[in-house]
Design a protein around this motif. Structure first.
Motif, PDB file in Angstrom:
ATOM      1  N   ARG A  37      26.556  41.568  37.833  1.00  0.00           N
ATOM      2  CA  ARG A  37      27.636  42.344  37.239  1.00  0.00           C
ATOM      3  C   ARG A  37      27.158  43.784  37.178  1.00  0.00           C
ATOM      4  NH1 ARG A  37      31.693  39.845  34.183  1.00  0.00           N
ATOM      5  NH2 ARG A  37      32.418  41.971  33.875  1.00  0.00           N
ATOM      6  N   LEU A  73      29.971  34.556  38.419  1.00  0.00           N
ATOM      7  CA  LEU A  73      30.501  35.577  39.318  1.00  0.00           C
ATOM      8  C   LEU A  73      31.688  35.045  40.117  1.00  0.00           C
ATOM      9  CD1 LEU A  73      27.227  37.267  40.613  1.00  0.00           C
ATOM     10  CD2 LEU A  73      28.976  38.281  39.132  1.00  0.00           C
ATOM     11  N   ALA A 208      25.418  35.943  35.140  1.00  0.00           N
ATOM     12  CA  ALA A 208      25.835  36.248  36.502  1.00  0.00           C
ATOM     13  C   ALA A 208      24.720  36.092  37.526  1.00  0.00           C
ATOM     14  CB  ALA A 208      26.384  37.676  36.558  1.00  0.00           C
TER      15      ALA A 208
END
Length: 301
Positions: A37, A73, A208
């Motif tokens: 991210r 994600l 993520a």
């Protein structure tokens, strides 16, 4: 120039601006690769992070395919572009055929039977690597494991702070800082460890990201203790979750997990459950999958 496919490997401004322009002018399919991210991991001011986020959203909205390094994600990409094709493609690991030994015990002047708990990675607390919690947990290990040593391999912005924390510990003589390393030294260190540790927090960044330390464990057969965050429960088989995963940012839970990980039966149990699992996450296999994705969407000749 003609492009059959355009790949945006890092949706940051210096990459995204020219890519979006190229996609619009050339009408080529776009692949956006998400391995982090970007806005959450950035230390930039809020306004700059907002600009990066808007560009990332534009790229995702125009993507034909999104490759995502974690389920978090993948979910994020689908919230931006619900009809996009999203492929799970984690950050992989390269396992060389031969790796020189680290001779870690010899290097540190330790007995051959010393039990080594090894952390391999960044010494940056702000990025979610909670080595401070690991030091606290190691200090809380039971005295029934007098041969246990903690080895920290890596560097980062919090290295000096963590060294001061280690010096204040009652177990400071059993804490060792190795400094920077370069692959394949990480493989060599992992092979000589009795236990690897992945002490992450429950942040959006760690939800993520992939986990190189868990992949090192799968590649070397060395057990790992990891925070129960993100992709780690996917890499490790369910039969090992109770043994290997712990509640993040909880030093007591981590100390108990470290003691569990050093039990004599743990290595055999870990190896029996993980034999061959790393193969699917190696770069040669993942690279082939990525090429297949590109071939499937490339513009017709």
């Amino acid at each position: 120039a003609k492009a059959d496919v355009i790949v945006l490997a890092k949706p940051q401004p210096q990459n995204t601006f020219p890519v979006l322009s190229w996609v619009e002018r050339r009408a080529a399919p776009l692949v956006v690769d998400l391995d982090d991210r970007e806005t959450e991991a950035s230390r930039l001011p809020a306004r700059a992070r907002g600009a990066i986020a808007r560009l990332e959203i534009q790229a995702l909205e125009q993507a034909s395919v999104v490759t995502a390094a974690s389920p978090a994600l993948s979910e994020y990409a689908r919230t931006i572009h619900p009809t996009a094709r999203v492929e799970f493609l984690p950050t992989g690991i390269r396992v060389p055929l031969t790796v020189p030994p680290a001779r870690l015990r010899e290097q540190l002047g330790l007995a051959p039977d010393a039990k080594l708990i090894v952390y391999i990675g960044s010494l940056s607390i702000a990025s979610g690597h909670r080595v401070d919690t690991l030091l606290e947990a190691f200090s809380g290990l039971t005295d029934s494991i007098p041969s246990a040593h903690l080895v920290l391999a890596g560097d980062g912005i919090d290295a000096a702070r963590l060294r001061r924390q280690a010096e204040a510990s009652s177990r400071r003589h059993r804490i060792h800082f190795l400094g920077r390393f370069t692959p394949p030294e990480d493989i060599a260190l992992a092979r000589e460890a009795d236990l690897l540790v992945d002490p992450v927090d429950r942040s959006l960044t760690n939800e993520a990201k992939s986990s190189h330390r868990v992949l090192l464990a799968l590649a070397t057969g060395t057990p790992v203790i990891a925070g129960a965050v993100g992709v780690r429960s996917l890499f490790l088989p369910p039969a090992l979750h109770a043994l290997c995963l712990y509640e993040p940012e909880n030093a007591i839970a981590l100390a108990l997990a470290l003691a569990r990980g050093l039990e004599p039966s743990t290595r055999d149990q870990f190896r029996a459950q993980t034999q061959g699992l790393v193969d699917q996450w190696t770069w040669p296999v993942l690279g082939k999958r990525f090429v297949e994705i590109l071939e499937s969407i490339k513009r017709p000749a």
